[in-house]
Design a protein around this motif. Structure first.
Motif, PDB file in Angstrom:
ATOM      1  N   PRO A  27     -10.397  10.710   0.882  1.00 31.38           N
ATOM      2  CA  PRO A  27      -9.301   9.905   0.323  1.00 31.38           C
ATOM      3  C   PRO A  27      -9.123  10.169  -1.164  1.00 31.38           C
ATOM      4  CG  PRO A  27     -11.269   8.571   0.566  1.00 31.38           C
ATOM      5  CD  PRO A  27     -11.594   9.901   1.172  1.00 31.38           C
ATOM      6  N   VAL A  28      -7.898   9.970  -1.634  1.00 28.81           N
ATOM      7  CA  VAL A  28      -7.568  10.102  -3.051  1.00 28.81           C
ATOM      8  C   VAL A  28      -6.858   8.817  -3.475  1.00 28.81           C
ATOM      9  CG1 VAL A  28      -6.232  11.361  -4.769  1.00 28.81           C
ATOM     10  CG2 VAL A  28      -7.370  12.610  -2.925  1.00 28.81           C
ATOM     11  N   GLY A  29      -7.369   8.185  -4.510  1.00 27.51           N
ATOM     12  CA  GLY A  29      -6.735   6.956  -4.989  1.00 27.51           C
ATOM     13  C   GLY A  29      -7.320   5.718  -4.338  1.00 27.51           C
ATOM     14  N   THR A  30      -6.963   4.579  -4.899  1.00 30.48           N
ATOM     15  CA  THR A  30      -7.535   3.309  -4.463  1.00 30.48           C
ATOM     16  C   THR A  30      -7.104   2.940  -3.050  1.00 30.48           C
ATOM     17  OG1 THR A  30      -7.520   2.541  -6.763  1.00 30.48           O
ATOM     18  CG2 THR A  30      -7.781   0.876  -5.052  1.00 30.48           C
ATOM     19  N   LEU A  31      -5.815   3.087  -2.739  1.00 27.02           N
ATOM     20  CA  LEU A  31      -5.318   2.673  -1.434  1.00 27.02           C
ATOM     21  C   LEU A  31      -5.884   3.558  -0.322  1.00 27.02           C
ATOM     22  CD1 LEU A  31      -3.605   0.825   0.238  1.00 27.02           C
ATOM     23  CD2 LEU A  31      -1.600   2.231  -0.261  1.00 27.02           C
TER      24      LEU A  31
ATOM     25  N   PHE B 271      -9.434   2.572   0.264  1.00 24.05           N
ATOM     26  CA  PHE B 271      -9.542   1.322   1.019  1.00 24.05           C
ATOM     27  C   PHE B 271      -9.351   1.569   2.510  1.00 24.05           C
ATOM     28  CE2 PHE B 271      -6.910  -1.908   3.138  1.00 24.05           C
ATOM     29  CZ  PHE B 271      -7.836  -2.936   3.235  1.00 24.05           C
ATOM     30  N   LEU B 272      -8.319   2.332   2.879  1.00 18.66           N
ATOM     31  CA  LEU B 272      -8.043   2.602   4.288  1.00 18.66           C
ATOM     32  C   LEU B 272      -9.174   3.416   4.922  1.00 18.66           C
ATOM     33  CD1 LEU B 272      -4.237   3.453   4.004  1.00 18.66           C
ATOM     34  CD2 LEU B 272      -5.253   1.370   4.953  1.00 18.66           C
ATOM     35  N   ALA B 273      -9.668   4.408   4.202  1.00 20.38           N
ATOM     36  CA  ALA B 273     -10.749   5.227   4.739  1.00 20.38           C
ATOM     37  C   ALA B 273     -12.026   4.408   4.913  1.00 20.38           C
ATOM     38  CB  ALA B 273     -11.006   6.422   3.815  1.00 20.38           C
ATOM     39  N   ASN B 274     -12.327   3.557   3.944  1.00 19.67           N
ATOM     40  CA  ASN B 274     -13.522   2.715   4.044  1.00 19.67           C
ATOM     41  C   ASN B 274     -13.380   1.698   5.178  1.00 19.67           C
ATOM     42  OD1 ASN B 274     -16.138   1.920   2.557  1.00 19.67           O
ATOM     43  ND2 ASN B 274     -15.076  -0.032   2.764  1.00 19.67           N
TER      44      ASN B 274
ATOM     45  N   ALA C  94      -7.466  -2.405  14.993  1.00 23.58           N
ATOM     46  CA  ALA C  94      -7.485  -2.343  13.525  1.00 23.58           C
ATOM     47  C   ALA C  94      -7.810  -0.927  13.056  1.00 23.58           C
ATOM     48  CB  ALA C  94      -8.513  -3.332  12.983  1.00 23.58           C
ATOM     49  N   PHE C  95      -8.743  -0.272  13.744  1.00 24.42           N
ATOM     50  CA  PHE C  95      -9.112   1.107  13.395  1.00 24.42           C
ATOM     51  C   PHE C  95      -7.905   2.030  13.522  1.00 24.42           C
ATOM     52  CE2 PHE C  95     -10.519   5.347  14.515  1.00 24.42           C
ATOM     53  CZ  PHE C  95     -11.490   5.621  13.558  1.00 24.42           C
ATOM     54  N   GLU C  96      -7.174   1.914  14.631  1.00 26.87           N
ATOM     55  CA  GLU C  96      -6.008   2.772  14.847  1.00 26.87           C
ATOM     56  C   GLU C  96      -4.923   2.503  13.807  1.00 26.87           C
ATOM     57  OE1 GLU C  96      -5.897   5.229  16.810  1.00 26.87           O
ATOM     58  OE2 GLU C  96      -7.785   4.835  17.859  1.00 26.87           O
ATOM     59  N   LYS C  97      -4.763   1.255  13.399  1.00 23.99           N
ATOM     60  CA  LYS C  97      -3.755   0.922  12.380  1.00 23.99           C
ATOM     61  C   LYS C  97      -4.136   1.528  11.033  1.00 23.99           C
ATOM     62  CE  LYS C  97      -1.281  -2.908  10.206  1.00 23.99           C
ATOM     63  NZ  LYS C  97      -1.413  -2.296   8.853  1.00 23.99           N
ATOM     64  N   TYR C  98      -5.408   1.380  10.643  1.00 22.38           N
ATOM     65  CA  TYR C  98      -5.861   1.983   9.389  1.00 22.38           C
ATOM     66  C   TYR C  98      -5.694   3.505   9.432  1.00 22.38           C
ATOM     67  CZ  TYR C  98      -8.032  -2.507   8.186  1.00 22.38           C
ATOM     68  OH  TYR C  98      -8.249  -3.825   7.876  1.00 22.38           O
ATOM     69  N   LYS C  99      -6.005   4.101  10.585  1.00 19.04           N
ATOM     70  CA  LYS C  99      -5.879   5.552  10.732  1.00 19.04           C
ATOM     71  C   LYS C  99      -4.426   5.987  10.574  1.00 19.04           C
ATOM     72  CE  LYS C  99      -6.781   9.264  14.055  1.00 19.04           C
ATOM     73  NZ  LYS C  99      -7.300   9.572  15.423  1.00 19.04           N
ATOM     74  N   LYS C 100      -3.522   5.269  11.212  1.00 21.11           N
ATOM     75  CA  LYS C 100      -2.092   5.599  11.130  1.00 21.11           C
ATOM     76  C   LYS C 100      -1.596   5.483   9.686  1.00 21.11           C
ATOM     77  CE  LYS C 100       2.412   4.071  12.941  1.00 21.11           C
ATOM     78  NZ  LYS C 100       2.954   3.607  11.648  1.00 21.11           N
ATOM     79  N   ASP C 101      -1.947   4.390   9.017  1.00 17.77           N
ATOM     80  CA  ASP C 101      -1.513   4.191   7.634  1.00 17.77           C
ATOM     81  C   ASP C 101      -2.083   5.275   6.720  1.00 17.77           C
ATOM     82  OD1 ASP C 101      -0.188   1.977   8.510  1.00 17.77           O
ATOM     83  OD2 ASP C 101      -1.664   0.528   7.775  1.00 17.77           O
ATOM     84  N   LEU C 102      -3.346   5.630   6.924  1.00 12.65           N
ATOM     85  CA  LEU C 102      -3.963   6.654   6.077  1.00 12.65           C
ATOM     86  C   LEU C 102      -3.319   8.014   6.310  1.00 12.65           C
ATOM     87  CD1 LEU C 102      -6.136   7.434   4.035  1.00 12.65           C
ATOM     88  CD2 LEU C 102      -7.712   7.799   5.956  1.00 12.65           C
ATOM     89  N   ASN C 103      -3.067   8.366   7.568  1.00 10.72           N
ATOM     90  CA  ASN C 103      -2.426   9.653   7.862  1.00 10.72           C
ATOM     91  C   ASN C 103      -1.045   9.739   7.227  1.00 10.72           C
ATOM     92  OD1 ASN C 103      -4.600  10.601   9.335  1.00 10.72           O
ATOM     93  ND2 ASN C 103      -3.777   9.919  11.298  1.00 10.72           N
ATOM     94  N   GLU C 104      -0.286   8.661   7.302  1.00  5.17           N
ATOM     95  CA  GLU C 104       1.050   8.659   6.702  1.00  5.17           C
ATOM     96  C   GLU C 104       0.955   8.783   5.182  1.00  5.17           C
ATOM     97  OE1 GLU C 104       2.959   5.129   8.023  1.00  5.17           O
ATOM     98  OE2 GLU C 104       3.334   5.881  10.062  1.00  5.17           O
ATOM     99  N   LEU C 105       0.021   8.060   4.592  1.00  9.70           N
ATOM    100  CA  LEU C 105      -0.122   8.079   3.135  1.00  9.70           C
ATOM    101  C   LEU C 105      -0.575   9.451   2.653  1.00  9.70           C
ATOM    102  CD1 LEU C 105       0.174   6.096   0.763  1.00  9.70           C
ATOM    103  CD2 LEU C 105      -2.273   5.650   0.939  1.00  9.70           C
TER     104      LEU C 105
END
Length: 266
Positions: free
Chosen positions: A93-97, A100-103, A175-186
């Motif tokens: 990950p790069v950056g705070t957001l 957070f998603l990766a963690n 929740a895991f799948e949602k974090y994964k989706k958000d991280l991939n998009e970001l």
């Protein structure tokens, strides 16, 4: 005759008076009482006093699957830290957001492993508690019958626990799948923007180089180093040359014939 009519009238009046009278006020009062009780139940939001709230705020710590505080032994924490570090390295990950998603994904994956282990341990309880002893197979029967009966007995006796673990598992997986989706998009948007800016920096560098001028990426607002821009430009032109010579390479090594033969064989 008049006496007979009088008697009939008297009996008819007596029968009319004998019907029970419904007290509507009592029914209305009972309905109002039920409505008040239902309203009070809906308005109830749990402990109200500070002492009561303090007693229940860490209820989820009993199992750790929905709690906000991680409690574990030093040995388990060491494994947890190594697990999270490995996932964070893979996700980069790069950056705070993004961090957070990766963690969040890493912690969710750890919880999923814990839930699966708990389900396995629950299934093994029957072997230690002797859930299948009363169903020992008779002589000549397949001994695997005992295992099947034991598993069934455990599933029956611990159905509530299995259902709870299943619920926690589904929630954690979602929740895991949602974090994964958000991280991939970001990350996808960040990498696309980065690639576009790097291509712009390459073109501006080539312009300056063709004019015999020194190029400073910072003057154009880029965060890339000049060395990285030069490496990108060199790779860009190598790819162009490689695409131009690809057909000649395929002819020289008979790759076209090999490809056609493979297609016919398929």
């Amino acid at each position: 005759m008049n006496n007979l009519n009088a008697e009939n009238t008297q009996q008819h009046n007596t029968q009319e008076v004998s019907h029970p009278v419904i007290d509507m006020s009592a029914i209305v009062a009972d309905l109002q009482h039920q409505a008040a009780a239902l309203t009070a139940l809906k308005a109830k939001k749990g402990p109200a006093s500070p002492e009561a709230k303090d007693r229940v705020k860490y209820n989820a710590r009993r199992h750790g699957f929905t709690g906000q505080v991680l409690i574990m032994t030093p040995e388990e924490h060491e494994k947890f830290a190594a697990f999270v570090k490995g996932i964070m390295t893979d996700l980069a990950p790069v950056g705070t957001l993004e961090t957070f998603l990766a963690n969040s994904m890493a912690e969710g994956a750890w919880r999923l492993n814990q839930i699966r282990a708990r389900c396995t341990n629950l299934s093994a309880i029957g072997d230690f508690a002797g859930a299948g002893r009363k169903y020992r197979p008779t002589e000549g029967q397949d001994p695997r019958i005992e295992t099947a009966v034991t598993d069934t007995a455990v599933a029956r006796d611990l159905s509530k626990e299995f259902a709870l673990m299943s619920l926690y598992g589904q929630r954690t997986q979602r929740a895991f799948e949602k974090y994964k989706k958000d991280l991939n998009e970001l990350q996808g948007k960040r990498k696309a923007d980065e690639a576009e800016q790097l291509e712009e920096a390459r073109l501006l560098f080539q312009l300056a180089d063709s004019q015999g001028l020194a190029y400073d990426p910072k003057e154009d607002g880029f965060v890339f180093s000049l060395q990285r821009i030069k490496a990108h430009a060199e790779r860009h032109h190598k790819l162009i040359l490689a695409k131009r010579t690809e057909q000649d390479y395929r002819k020289r090594n008979n790759l076209n014939e090999i490809t056609r033969a493979a297609g016919k064989a398929a």
